[in-house]
Design an enzyme around this catalytic site. Structure first.
Site, PDB file in Angstrom:
ATOM      1  N   ASN A  12       0.864  -1.185   0.000  1.00  0.00           N
ATOM      2  CA  ASN A  12       0.000   0.000   0.000  1.00  0.00           C
ATOM      3  C   ASN A  12       0.898   1.232   0.000  1.00  0.00           C
ATOM      4  OD1 ASN A  12      -1.841   2.013   0.507  1.00  0.00           O
ATOM      5  ND2 ASN A  12      -2.275   1.386   2.628  1.00  0.00           N
ATOM      6  N   TRP A  13       0.968   1.888  -1.150  1.00  0.00           N
ATOM      7  CA  TRP A  13       1.893   3.028  -1.281  1.00  0.00           C
ATOM      8  C   TRP A  13       1.339   4.298  -0.651  1.00  0.00           C
ATOM      9  CZ3 TRP A  13       3.622   2.704  -7.155  1.00  0.00           C
ATOM     10  CH2 TRP A  13       4.258   1.467  -7.369  1.00  0.00           C
ATOM     11  N   LYS A  14       0.068   4.283  -0.275  1.00  0.00           N
ATOM     12  CA  LYS A  14      -0.583   5.477   0.298  1.00  0.00           C
ATOM     13  C   LYS A  14      -0.361   6.680  -0.637  1.00  0.00           C
ATOM     14  CE  LYS A  14       0.094   3.440   4.786  1.00  0.00           C
ATOM     15  NZ  LYS A  14       0.069   3.616   6.228  1.00  0.00           N
ATOM     16  N   HIS A 104      -9.380   0.855   5.063  1.00  0.00           N
ATOM     17  CA  HIS A 104      -8.086   1.015   5.743  1.00  0.00           C
ATOM     18  C   HIS A 104      -8.304   1.896   6.974  1.00  0.00           C
ATOM     19  CE1 HIS A 104      -3.985   2.354   6.531  1.00  0.00           C
ATOM     20  NE2 HIS A 104      -3.594   1.274   5.873  1.00  0.00           N
ATOM     21  N   GLU A 106      -6.789   4.312   8.067  1.00  0.00           N
ATOM     22  CA  GLU A 106      -6.686   5.761   7.802  1.00  0.00           C
ATOM     23  C   GLU A 106      -7.987   6.288   7.213  1.00  0.00           C
ATOM     24  OE1 GLU A 106      -2.997   5.549   5.595  1.00  0.00           O
ATOM     25  OE2 GLU A 106      -1.988   4.969   7.443  1.00  0.00           O
ATOM     26  N   GLU A 175      -5.203  -5.370  10.633  1.00  0.00           N
ATOM     27  CA  GLU A 175      -4.168  -4.363  10.854  1.00  0.00           C
ATOM     28  C   GLU A 175      -4.449  -3.639  12.166  1.00  0.00           C
ATOM     29  OE1 GLU A 175      -2.254  -3.056   6.934  1.00  0.00           O
ATOM     30  OE2 GLU A 175      -4.076  -1.891   7.140  1.00  0.00           O
ATOM     31  N   GLY A 181       2.505   1.951  10.756  1.00  0.00           N
ATOM     32  CA  GLY A 181       3.447   3.060  10.595  1.00  0.00           C
ATOM     33  C   GLY A 181       4.166   3.454  11.878  1.00  0.00           C
ATOM     34  N   SER A 221       3.548  -2.479  10.350  1.00  0.00           N
ATOM     35  CA  SER A 221       5.002  -2.482  10.538  1.00  0.00           C
ATOM     36  C   SER A 221       5.654  -3.818  10.148  1.00  0.00           C
ATOM     37  CB  SER A 221       5.362  -2.087  11.975  1.00  0.00           C
ATOM     38  OG  SER A 221       4.938  -0.767  12.232  1.00  0.00           O
ATOM     39  N   GLY A 242       2.794  -1.265   4.329  1.00  0.00           N
ATOM     40  CA  GLY A 242       2.788   0.164   4.030  1.00  0.00           C
ATOM     41  C   GLY A 242       4.203   0.651   3.772  1.00  0.00           C
ATOM     42  N   GLY A 243       4.839   1.197   4.802  1.00  0.00           N
ATOM     43  CA  GLY A 243       6.162   1.828   4.665  1.00  0.00           C
ATOM     44  C   GLY A 243       7.180   0.985   3.915  1.00  0.00           C
TER      45      GLY A 243
HETATM   46  C1  PEP Z   1      -0.678  -0.012   6.111  1.00  0.00           C
HETATM   47  O1  PEP Z   1      -0.742   1.185   5.916  1.00  0.00           O
HETATM   48  O2  PEP Z   1      -1.565  -0.756   5.696  1.00  0.00           O
HETATM   49  C2  PEP Z   1       0.453  -0.513   6.874  1.00  0.00           C
HETATM   50  C3  PEP Z   1       0.411  -1.740   7.306  1.00  0.00           C
HETATM   51  O3  PEP Z   1       1.507   0.354   7.072  1.00  0.00           O
HETATM   52  P1  PEP Z   1       2.956  -0.006   7.722  1.00  0.00           P
HETATM   53  O4  PEP Z   1       3.424  -1.263   7.081  1.00  0.00           O
HETATM   54  O5  PEP Z   1       3.796   1.168   7.377  1.00  0.00           O
HETATM   55  O6  PEP Z   1       2.734  -0.160   9.187  1.00  0.00           O
END
Ligand code: PEP
Length: 266
Positions: A12-14, A104, A106, A175, A181, A221, A242-243
């Protein structure tokens, strides 16, 4: 992991890489995936670069048989209309997507998405043959109050009719909000406990035909150094990243960890 389910790693590049750098990143991911067997890979770029990414990955697939799926990060449940700033399921399909991330944390926290809205979107995605990745997860406050399963299962139940109708084509991503994040990751045992509870709920409501094929990803993470232990859990069928999906080496490390568990590493 369970041999009856193909592991899925989704990036997920956001709101990152919405231009030429997104195309470069997608091509790098496609190269990585060429080295692996037995792992399904999805990238979710911003809307502005979705069509270009999907098209270049499609061309690569034709030339070299590489297959990396493309996902939208969100969509509206209506097909069209006066919804300024929104994108619909047919539009995602038109852009070359086969996947869409829905609910998600967010979206739930910053944009007020409710369980009901996420359920409506899930139904709409399936009607347009998109595979939804439905995100669920508790906040730190809810975890501390001992409400993790109550919250997560409430979110899953809201989407249950759509999940049942999908017969395994939908994916759930657990999640924990406090792990997204933040660098804080759920322990493999804690994550497995929630995944097992989600699968038990799928079994109760939809039977084995739904519970067995439905993949449940962990997100929060995930990095190359913790991926293997998480993915080794019986009910963890992949990761929503994500990251670390923004960095080719890190995303590659997670893909390798998944492939190693199914004997498909380079
Ligand atoms: C996400 O945004 O779905 C996520 C899992 O982010 P991260 O891996 O950065 O925690």
């Amino acid at each position: 992991m369970n041999p009856r389910r193909i592991p899925l790693i989704a990036g997920n590049w956001k709101m990152h890489h919405g231009g030429a750098s997104g195309l470069d990143l997608a091509l790098e991911v496609a190269k990585l995936s060429r080295e692996l067997r037995g792992v399904e890979v999805v990238v979710a770029p911003p809307f502005t670069v979705l069509a270009a990414v999907a098209q270049s990955l499609e061309e690569l697939a034709e030339q070299r048989g590489l297959l990396v799926g493309v996902a939208g990060q969100n969509m509206h449940f209506e097909e069209k209309g006066a919804f300024t700033g929104e994108v619909s399921a047919p539009m995602l399909v038109d852009a070359g997507c086969r996947w869409v991330i829905l609910g998600h944390s967010e979206r739930r926290q910053l944009f007020g998405e409710t369980d009901e809205l996420v359920a409506r979107k899930t139904k709409a995605a399936l009607e347009h043959k998109l595979h939804p990745i439905v995100c669920v997860g508790e906040t730190l406050e809810e975890r501390t109050a001992g409400k993790t399963l109550e919250v997560v299962l409430r979110q899953v139940r809201a989407a249950m009719p759509a999940l049942i109708s999908a017969r395994g084509a939908a994916v759930i991503a657990y999640e924990p909000v406090w792990a997204i994040g933040t660098g804080k990751v759920a322990t493999p045992a804690d994550a497995q406990e929630v995944h097992a509870a989600i699968r038990a709920e799928l079994l109760k409501e939809g039977g084995d035909a739904i519970a067995t094929p439905t993949r449940i990803l962990y997100g929060g993470s995930v990095k190359p150094d913790n991926a293997r232990a998480l993915l080794a859990q019986t009910d963890i069928d992949g990761a929503l990243v994500g990251g670390a999906s923004l960095d080719v080496a890190q995303f590659g490390g997670i893909l390798q960890a998944a492939a190693a568990l199914v004997g498909g590493a380079a």
